[in-house]
Every structure is written in C-alpha cells, then in structure tokens.
Scaffold this active site. Structure first.
Site, PDB file in Angstrom:
ATOM      1  N   LEU A   1      -7.342  18.172  -3.759  1.00  0.00           N
ATOM      2  CA  LEU A   1      -8.623  18.187  -4.007  1.00  0.00           C
ATOM      3  C   LEU A   1      -9.272  16.725  -4.042  1.00  0.00           C
ATOM      4  O   LEU A   1     -10.694  16.543  -4.328  1.00  0.00           O
ATOM      5  CB  LEU A   1      -9.176  19.044  -5.025  1.00  0.00           C
TER       6      LEU A   1
ATOM      7  N   HIS B   1       5.168  -6.662   0.864  1.00  0.00           N
ATOM      8  CA  HIS B   1       4.290  -5.781   1.465  1.00  0.00           C
ATOM      9  C   HIS B   1       2.805  -6.381   1.090  1.00  0.00           C
ATOM     10  O   HIS B   1       2.323  -6.158   0.040  1.00  0.00           O
ATOM     11  CB  HIS B   1       4.659  -4.424   0.599  1.00  0.00           C
TER      12      HIS B   1
ATOM     13  N   TYR C   1       7.698  11.842   3.959  1.00  0.00           N
ATOM     14  CA  TYR C   1       7.362  13.060   4.364  1.00  0.00           C
ATOM     15  C   TYR C   1       7.088  13.998   3.339  1.00  0.00           C
ATOM     16  O   TYR C   1       6.242  14.919   3.427  1.00  0.00           O
ATOM     17  CB  TYR C   1       8.352  13.544   5.485  1.00  0.00           C
TER      18      TYR C   1
ATOM     19  N   LYS D   1      -8.288  14.237  -6.823  1.00  0.00           N
ATOM     20  CA  LYS D   1      -8.127  13.989  -8.231  1.00  0.00           C
ATOM     21  C   LYS D   1      -7.959  12.421  -8.522  1.00  0.00           C
ATOM     22  O   LYS D   1      -8.709  11.948  -9.168  1.00  0.00           O
ATOM     23  CB  LYS D   1      -6.780  14.612  -8.957  1.00  0.00           C
TER      24      LYS D   1
ATOM     25  N   LYS E   1     -18.595  30.273  -3.104  1.00  0.00           N
ATOM     26  CA  LYS E   1     -18.056  31.276  -4.005  1.00  0.00           C
ATOM     27  C   LYS E   1     -17.746  30.295  -5.451  1.00  0.00           C
ATOM     28  O   LYS E   1     -17.041  29.534  -5.069  1.00  0.00           O
ATOM     29  CB  LYS E   1     -16.779  32.127  -3.466  1.00  0.00           C
TER      30      LYS E   1
ATOM     31  N   ILE F   1      -9.009  10.150  -6.379  1.00  0.00           N
ATOM     32  CA  ILE F   1     -10.354   9.356  -5.927  1.00  0.00           C
ATOM     33  C   ILE F   1     -11.073   9.564  -6.941  1.00  0.00           C
ATOM     34  O   ILE F   1     -12.088   8.687  -7.186  1.00  0.00           O
ATOM     35  CB  ILE F   1     -10.681   9.871  -4.517  1.00  0.00           C
TER      36      ILE F   1
ATOM     37  N   CYS G   1       7.741  -6.172   6.158  1.00  0.00           N
ATOM     38  CA  CYS G   1       9.263  -5.642   5.789  1.00  0.00           C
ATOM     39  C   CYS G   1      10.129  -5.304   6.771  1.00  0.00           C
ATOM     40  O   CYS G   1      10.652  -6.441   7.502  1.00  0.00           O
ATOM     41  CB  CYS G   1       9.101  -4.576   4.621  1.00  0.00           C
ATOM     42  N   LEU G   2      10.530  -4.041   6.897  1.00  0.00           N
ATOM     43  CA  LEU G   2      11.437  -3.714   8.315  1.00  0.00           C
ATOM     44  C   LEU G   2      10.816  -4.311   9.551  1.00  0.00           C
ATOM     45  O   LEU G   2      11.314  -4.739  10.303  1.00  0.00           O
ATOM     46  CB  LEU G   2      11.588  -2.266   8.344  1.00  0.00           C
TER      47      LEU G   2
ATOM     48  N   GLU H   1       0.206  -5.229   2.024  1.00  0.00           N
ATOM     49  CA  GLU H   1      -0.814  -3.989   2.003  1.00  0.00           C
ATOM     50  C   GLU H   1      -1.231  -3.734   0.654  1.00  0.00           C
ATOM     51  O   GLU H   1      -2.232  -3.087   0.020  1.00  0.00           O
ATOM     52  CB  GLU H   1      -0.560  -2.987   2.938  1.00  0.00           C
TER      53      GLU H   1
HETATM   54  N1  GLN Z   1      15.016  -1.099   5.101  1.00  0.00           N
HETATM   55  C1  GLN Z   1      14.828  -2.419   4.917  1.00  0.00           C
HETATM   56  C2  GLN Z   1      15.276  -2.961   3.587  1.00  0.00           C
HETATM   57  O1  GLN Z   1      15.743  -2.451   2.679  1.00  0.00           O
HETATM   58  C3  GLN Z   1      13.078  -2.608   4.757  1.00  0.00           C
HETATM   59  C4  GLN Z   1      12.646  -1.856   3.757  1.00  0.00           C
HETATM   60  C5  GLN Z   1      11.215  -1.729   3.858  1.00  0.00           C
HETATM   61  O2  GLN Z   1      10.441  -1.999   5.044  1.00  0.00           O
HETATM   62  N2  GLN Z   1      10.329  -1.519   2.837  1.00  0.00           N
HETATM   63  O3  GLN Z   1      15.579  -4.299   3.486  1.00  0.00           O
END
Ligand code: GLN
Length: 539
Positions: free
Chosen positions: A15, A508, A54, A17, A188, A19, A382-383, A510
C-alpha cells in the site's frame, strides 16, 4: 523529548507505507523538525543482503555499510539525510541479539521468552535513534501486514511503548485500503474496519488512518470510517493513487496529515512547510522539454523494484535536465552478437546494471562492445563496470579469454579478480566491500569534470575488483582509471578517452541520488544521451 510515530499496514501489502512515512517525514522536516525514519522487518534474515532481488527488490546500502530494505532509499531520497544500520532492524537481528545475550549469561536463571525478552529488545531498538539529541521525531515503519503471525511481537512492542511513552509522545498511523467495487459502483470501508478491529484485539487504537484509494473519499465515507474505527474525522486521511511518488508529500499536505500529527503530539506547527525546492523539482519533472530513451541492461528486469534506486536516480537526473527519461528494460540474456544492433536500436544511452553470478553476463559484454564502437553514451555500475573492463580486454587488448574470476575461476586473464582479504572469508552475510569509501579523481578526466572536485565518497557492495596488474595495458590503449581509492590503490572509475560518454564506476552512485541532490554522474549521463538523441534526430 523525542516523539515517536509508528506506521502499520492493514488489509494488504504494497500500500506504500514507505512512501507515506517518507512523505510525512518530509512535511515535518519542511516545518523545521529533525526527523528520521526506521524500518522494522519481520523476517528472519539478519538483513536483506542475502535475499535475491526477485524476493525483496533491491538491497539498499547505507553510508556505514548496512545492507538494508529498499524503503531506506525512499527515506534518503525524500529527506536528503543519510540513514544507517540502526534504521533497519529485522526479526533475525532481534533474535540474534537476544540469543547472544543468553549465551553471555545476561538472563542467567531465567526462561528466555518472546514476551518480555524479544519485545524488550524490539523496544530497545525502537527508541535507540531517539535517545541522542539528533532527532525530534522518529518514525517507525513496521513491515508486513497487521494479522501476520511474524509481526505480532513488533505490534506488542508498539502497544507497550505507547503505554510507557504516553499518548502525547507517540501515535500510531494505520495505512489501509478502501477498495472500489466496480459492480456496486462504491467504495467499501469494511476491510478497513476489520483491519482496525484486528489492531484493537492486539491492544492498539490507531490515531490516524491513511486510506489508500482509487477514488476520492466522500464526506460520508470519511464519517463512516471515523465512526466505526474510533478516530476523529480529520484523522481519516485520503491517499489517492498518484502519478509519481514525489506528489505524495503535497497530497498529504493537502490532507493536513502533518497538522493532525503535530496536534496529537502536542507539538507547535512552527513555520509553514518550506517546500519551494520540492515544488521546483516537481515542476521540472512534469514539464519536460525533451524526451530520451535509456536502455537498462540487466538480468532482474522482470521486477522493477530490483533496480529501484537506478530508476529513481534517472527521475532526479531527468528533472534536472528538464528531460523525460524513458527507461527501457532489456534482458541481458536476450542479447546476442546477431541481434544487438536491433535490441539497442532507438536508444539514446545504455546503462549496464549491477548484479551477481554469470547469468546474462555475455549479453552485457556484447551490449557494451556495441555502444563503445558506435559512440552511444554508456554508464556502467559495479558489475556493469566489470563487464566494460572484460569487454575492453577481449576486444581491444586482444586478451580473448579475459574474464572476471567470478565468472571463470580459471581464466588466463582475470582482469577482474577477488581482493585478497575477500578470499579468506567464508560467510556470505555482510561480508562484501560495503558502504562509503573515498576516491581520488584524476584532474582533467571526465569524472573530475562531472563531480567538479578531486575527492569524492561513494557507496560499495561487491567482492571483485579491477586487477591492477593490467592497469598499464588498459591505460595505454585508452581506457583510463579516472578514480582511484587513495588508501589501497583500487580502481573505482574507468572511462574512455575517445568516446562521447563512456564512464563506469565500481561503486553505486544511484544510492546517493536524492531529490535535493540529483547524482552528477546520472545528470551528466542523461545530458550526454540527450545530446546524442539531438545529433541522431538531425541526421
Ligand atoms: N558480482 C560483482 C562483485 O561482487 C558485482 C556486484 C555488484 O554489481 N553489486 O564484485
């Protein structure tokens, strides 16, 4: 004294929460209060770091290296204040603490039980952030739905805390669903009534009800909910579906959620909320002057939550460029040498996503070769950076079997390899290179120009690294290490000299993009993709 707000959810999960909590926090912050939000999750994993995306969506990493629930990402994006390990607690961590104490003899002679020992440990954690002088208000979001077996100890802890803290120092907001029955043509309220009844059985009378709905709540519906759930009429808050999560703080302002909360907590309203910057951001977000398509090449693309921080960072970066960024998910497993041109056609830029394990890896490498050779803006995370390094080794340096040792332990050219300290580690939980590290940027490089400074910090979550034995070869061929960790010499950013935008980071970015501070790498990648789109349109 710090005041505590607890946010529970009823009727169904999803629902929003997180946000609602973040939106309320934003409004209180905009009135001049110091607010933090924490999430208590009722599962047994110590943290979500060992969960598959997932199962649980993205794993969000904090400055101090905690692997946490993705809702903490929303808290940071809305508030622009960093969270920490203390902001995310699971049942697993609570039990681990209690069991460790039991082994130390802290409860000698006693039977250790859910009540009081587990509930006491939950309460201790719930008030922890409020004990220093850092926050006026602590908002605690309880994961799960009221009625779930596993959330019972958390609900009981809230009941006890409310009694201990007193009614003007704490309150409970319950988020429910008011469904619309098309056949009856009506909203409802019964599920909400039942859900509140269940909370009452556990001894908790909610103070405020936030009702998720697809249609406006009429005065009658509000009165009905208020009457049957024992709340004031102004404590029935409508939360109608929004076109963007960033609208929700303003919707909550209109519903006066902040005023109702402050009056129940006996706190002054202080100033009117200062939301100028927020409104400016929304204005830019909703009135783009251009549009681009970015390909997000990853392997968890079926589940949008798996790349939550990346898609949000594009929203921030898009708004700052007044450009709508359409993120097109592309399954890396579906990319082959034969179809890559067609799979990536019409894209103005390509981001290759983070990930673990070898599934889909060759598709990522093929995509990177295509964007490198065709001067399409590329951003690797990263990857995604590790794949860019492998691709360059194979196709430019001629090291045909180069690989990351994560994908092929016996590769003759492990251009990405595991750090020595990592090799000794056997446990999987919380053992990666995690959290914030400093990085020096090379003067004159693209990264240096983008950040506009020579030292930055970024957050990490990985085990493998660029193998410095190959660095000279890479730099001589045009892929330079523009970001280096000054403490250990690890390569943190690579970029290509002769390419409009080819930048990849081992960290990362992001995770640090917020509404108030869109991340410069995303902002510049969007700008480069926009320039590419304009160039292509002229052709
Ligand atoms: N699998 C890669 C590592 O462990 C990259 C990990 C990732 O993209 N966060 O270095």
């Amino acid at each position: 004294m710090t005041k505590y707000i607890f946010v529970t959810g009823g009727v169904t999960s999803s629902l929003g929460k997180g946000i609602i909590s973040a939106s309320l926090a934003k409004l209180l912050q905009a009135r001049g209060y110091r607010v933090t939000i924490q999430k208590f999750d009722p599962y047994i994993n110590i943290d979500p770091g060992t969960l598959n995306p997932y199962e649980h969506g993205e794993c969000y990493v904090t400055e101090d290296g905690a692997e946490t629930d993705l809702d903490l990402g929303h808290y940071e994006r809305f508030l622009n204040v960093p969270t920490s390990q203390a902001n995310n607690i699971t049942t697993g961590r609570i039990y681990q603490n209690v069991i460790n104490k039991e082994r130390e003899g802290a409860y000698l002679g006693k039977t250790v039980q859910v009540v009081p020992h587990i509930t006491d440990e939950i309460k201790r954690n719930m008030v922890l952030l409020g004990q220093g002088d850092d926050f006026d208000i602590v908002i605690t979001e309880l994961g799960g739905t009221v009625g779930d077996i596993e959330s019972l100890p958390f609900i009981e802890a809230v009941r006890q805390l409310r009694w201990e803290l007193g009614s003007s120092n704490s309150l409970v907001i319950h988020l429910t669903l008011v469904p619309f029955l098309a056949a009856a043509g009506e909203l409802k309220t019964k599920p909400t009534q039942h859900s509140v009844k269940m909370l009452l059985e556990y001894g908790i009378q909610p103070d405020i009800l936030v009702c998720r709905t697809e249609h406006h709540l009429s005065a009658d519906i509000r009165r009905k909910v208020a009457l049957f759930c024992n709340v004031n009429i102004n404590a029935v808050i409508e939360s109608i579906d929004a076109s963007t999560i960033y609208d929700v703080p303003l919707m909550m302002l209109k519903e006066q959620l902040d005023k109702t909360v402050l009056s129940k907590l006996k706190l002054p309203l202080k100033s009117d909320p200062n939301l100028e910057n927020w409104k400016n951001f929304l204005g830019r977000l909703k009135n783009p002057t251009s549009e681009i398509k970015i390909g997000l090449v990853g392997k968890y693309v079926e589940l949008p939550d798996a790349y939550k921080s990346i898609t949000e960072a594009f929203i921030h970066a898009g708004a700052s460029n007044e450009c709508k960024v359409k993120v097109v998910s592309i399954h890396s497993e579906s990319i082959t040498t034969e179809n890559v041109a067609e799979r990536l056609s019409g894209l103005d830029g390509v981001l290759v996503a983070p990930g673990f394990g070898s599934r889909g890896i060759e598709g990522k490498i093929i995509a990177i070769q295509h964007v490198r050779e065709n001067n399409i803006p590329f951003f690797g995370i990263c990857l995604g950076m590790q794949c860019a390094v492998v691709e360059f080794a194979r196709n430019v340096l001629g090291l045909k079997d180069a690989n990351s040792s994560e994908m092929d332990e016996n590769t003759p050219d492990p251009v990405i390899s595991m750090m020595e300290e990592q090799k000794k580690i056997k446990n999987k939980g919380g053992t990666m290179r995690l959290g914030s590290y400093i990085c020096d940027l090379k003067k004159g490089s693209k990264a240096y120009n983008i950040y506009g400074k020579s030292q930055i910090t970024e957050r990490h979550r990985h085990r493998y690294e660029f193998n410095n034995e190959y660095l000279k070869q890479f730099e001589e061929a045009g892929m330079i290490a523009s970001g280096i960790n000054p403490d250990n010499g690890l390569v943190e950013i690579v970029e290509l000299k002769n390419h409009p935008f080819f930048v990849a980071g081992q960290f990362h970015p992001e995770l640090k993009s917020t509404v108030a501070n869109p991340h410069p790498l995303f902002v510049n990648f969007v700008a480069a993709s926009l320039a590419n789109s304009r160039k292509n349109n002229k052709k």
